[in-house]
Design an enzyme around this catalytic site. Structure first.
Site, PDB file in Angstrom:
ATOM      1  N   SER A  11     -19.034 -17.487  38.897  1.00 13.41           N
ATOM      2  CA  SER A  11     -19.472 -16.265  37.715  1.00 13.41           C
ATOM      3  C   SER A  11     -20.970 -16.466  37.471  1.00 13.41           C
ATOM      4  CB  SER A  11     -18.718 -17.357  37.170  1.00 13.41           C
ATOM      5  OG  SER A  11     -18.494 -16.022  35.697  1.00 13.41           O
TER       6      SER A  11
ATOM      7  N   ASP B 131     -21.341 -10.914  33.489  1.00  9.92           N
ATOM      8  CA  ASP B 131     -21.305 -12.126  33.726  1.00  9.92           C
ATOM      9  C   ASP B 131     -21.765 -11.795  35.633  1.00  9.92           C
ATOM     10  OD1 ASP B 131     -19.023 -12.549  34.543  1.00  9.92           O
ATOM     11  OD2 ASP B 131     -18.854 -14.131  34.177  1.00  9.92           O
TER      12      ASP B 131
ATOM     13  N   ASP C 129     -19.908 -12.224  38.341  1.00  6.78           N
ATOM     14  CA  ASP C 129     -19.099 -11.913  38.990  1.00  6.78           C
ATOM     15  C   ASP C 129     -18.241 -10.841  38.056  1.00  6.78           C
ATOM     16  OD1 ASP C 129     -18.371 -13.392  37.027  1.00  6.78           O
ATOM     17  OD2 ASP C 129     -15.952 -14.069  38.017  1.00  6.78           O
TER      18      ASP C 129
ATOM     19  N   GLU D 104     -12.075 -14.978  24.181  1.00  6.11           N
ATOM     20  CA  GLU D 104     -13.161 -15.906  24.450  1.00  6.11           C
ATOM     21  C   GLU D 104     -14.486 -15.186  23.440  1.00  6.11           C
ATOM     22  OE1 GLU D 104     -12.244 -19.373  26.908  1.00  6.11           O
ATOM     23  OE2 GLU D 104     -13.244 -17.747  27.710  1.00  6.11           O
ATOM     24  N   ALA D 105     -15.002 -16.042  22.679  1.00  2.85           N
ATOM     25  CA  ALA D 105     -16.498 -15.194  22.393  1.00  2.85           C
ATOM     26  C   ALA D 105     -17.378 -14.759  23.399  1.00  2.85           C
ATOM     27  CB  ALA D 105     -16.785 -16.229  21.717  1.00  2.85           C
ATOM     28  N   ASN D 106     -16.882 -15.495  24.818  1.00  4.29           N
ATOM     29  CA  ASN D 106     -18.277 -15.419  25.869  1.00  4.29           C
ATOM     30  C   ASN D 106     -17.577 -13.433  26.392  1.00  4.29           C
ATOM     31  OD1 ASN D 106     -15.559 -15.417  27.317  1.00  4.29           O
ATOM     32  ND2 ASN D 106     -16.286 -17.603  27.487  1.00  4.29           N
TER      33      ASN D 106
END
Length: 409
Positions: free
Chosen positions: A63, A281, A283, A383-385
């Site tokens: 990832s 990101d 992946d 999620e925030a990410n």
């Protein structure tokens, strides 16, 4: 079991360090993963056999980690993440010092005939230099279990999940990513066609930070598929196959955690000021949006904001289409959004203010969020990410729309 024991001797444990299967699967330095991959091949084949031959996925990726790392995640036939029972089995077998004995004991406890039951495993990988070698170790584990190993080639993690699910639904092995590109761009174009003409025909450009990962390869095909929409996708940070630049100073993790403008987006890079931008990101299973101010500062639209936007739009569309969801005049909660205790407080307050939206809290980790979202007729989580999605129960949605005089196609 003799064949399994003989084959496993080719993949000795790299160290005595205990490696747990977590939310991200197994993840560490690629040099320490060969035996892990072989044993994950065994686990994936066992899971498939336990389910009567339904397909199981294996994704080789680390990832957002640096290039020298790698990892592996197992995928259920439904396209969801591995169930907790098998996380424990995977951890036990990967760390076992008596592999054939422990494998036999697990199989017996599950009432699985290892060598006679059919099994199917789909394997995808990212662009890391180590991924091809590690794929061969997975394939060896699957094959020695007398299961079918289907190579999906270079994939994003979402693609591998989709191909696994489609293989299960269609009762045939689906490794061709053209199935993915026919499905999602097709739905996107259908959605645009349903919008007012001035919106549907608007020409836009989106600059996408591909983190120098596998997403860069797939973005080009995606861009071609959605060309009729007028949305132009421009790939940035697209040097795939180079471990020294993968996720370095770029990508969704960098933008969201460091709050810095990714490489190739700084002023003077050719990206117009305040242009619409997005970031994957390594992946491509995370997605955040951002803009760069005239002063060169990052303006981030993270997962918390994405979830709030989805909830607002979904509620607006539902209330326009469905005046009385139950047909009884009773007001019901239509959408559930799941957050963690670390969610942005402002986003939580906003979501609580939306009528018809239930806000729930789950433990940190995308798996916990996903399971909680499944409890709702329409479940939203991010999620925030940038990890997240929207889930819905088709039967409930069909009933609501029927009461509003609309059919669900």
């Amino acid at each position: 079991m003799e064949a399994i024991e003989a084959e496993s001797s080719k993949y000795p444990k790299a160290s005595s360090k205990h490696i747990p299967y977590g939310t991200a699967g197994f993840r560490t330095k690629a040099a320490d993963l060969t035996h892990v991959m072989f044993r994950c091949g065994l686990v994936a084949a066992l899971r498939s056999k336990h389910l009567g031959g339904r397909p199981v996925g294996v994704m080789i990726t680390a990832s957002h980690n640096p290039g020298p790392d790698n990892g592996v995640k197992l995928v259920e036939p439904t396209g969801e993440m591995l169930i907790h029972q098998y996380e424990e089995i995977a951890t036990r077998l990967v760390n076992s010092d008596n592999l054939s004995t422990d494998l036999q004991a697990v199989a017996q406890s599950l009432k699985v005939d290892i060598l006679s039951t059919q099994g199917v495993v789909l394997v995808g990988r990212d662009t890391r230099e180590s991924s091809e070698r590690l794929k061969e170790a997975v394939a060896a584990g699957v094959t020695v279990m007398r299961a079918t190993c289907a190579d999906c080639g270079l994939n994003t993690t979402p693609q591998l999940h989709f191909l696994t699910q489609q293989s299960d639904v269609n009762k045939t092995i689906c490794t061709d990513e053209r199935l993915y590109f026919a499905h999602f761009p097709g739905k996107f174009l259908e959605f645009l066609a349903s919008l007012p003409g001035d919106v549907a025909r608007r020409q836009e450009t989106l600059y996408v930070d591909c983190a120098n990962g596998v997403g860069a390869l797939k973005l080009k095909e995606l861009s071609s598929c959605i060309a009729p929409s007028g949305l132009k996708l421009v790939a940035k940070n697209d040097q795939t196959g180079k471990d020294d630049v993968l996720n370095q100073g770029c990508g969704a993790e960098f933008a969201q955690k460091d709050r810095k403008v990714p490489a190739s987006f700084l002023p003077g890079s050719g990206v117009p000021q305040m242009a619409r931008c997005a970031a994957f990101d390594g992946d491509a299973d995370r997605l955040v949006y951002f803009q760069v101010s005239p002063e060169g500062h990052l303006i981030l639209f993270d997962g918390d904001r994405i979830a709030a936007l989805f909830c607002r739009v979904i509620m607006q569309l539902l209330r326009e289409a469905v005046k009385d969801p139950k047909g009884t005049g009773e007001e019901i909660e239509l959408v559930g959004v799941v957050q963690t205790a670390y969610a942005n407080g402002g986003s939580s307050a906003y979501l609580h203010s939306l009528p018809g939206v239930t806000v729930a809290c789950a433990k940190t980790g995308v798996k916990s969020l996903h399971h909680k979202a499944l409890e709702f007729s329409i479940g939203v989580y991010f999620e925030a990410n940038g990890h997240g999605t929207v889930l819905y129960k088709r039967s409930n949605l069909e009933t609501w729309l029927k009461n509003g005089g609309i059919s669900l196609v």
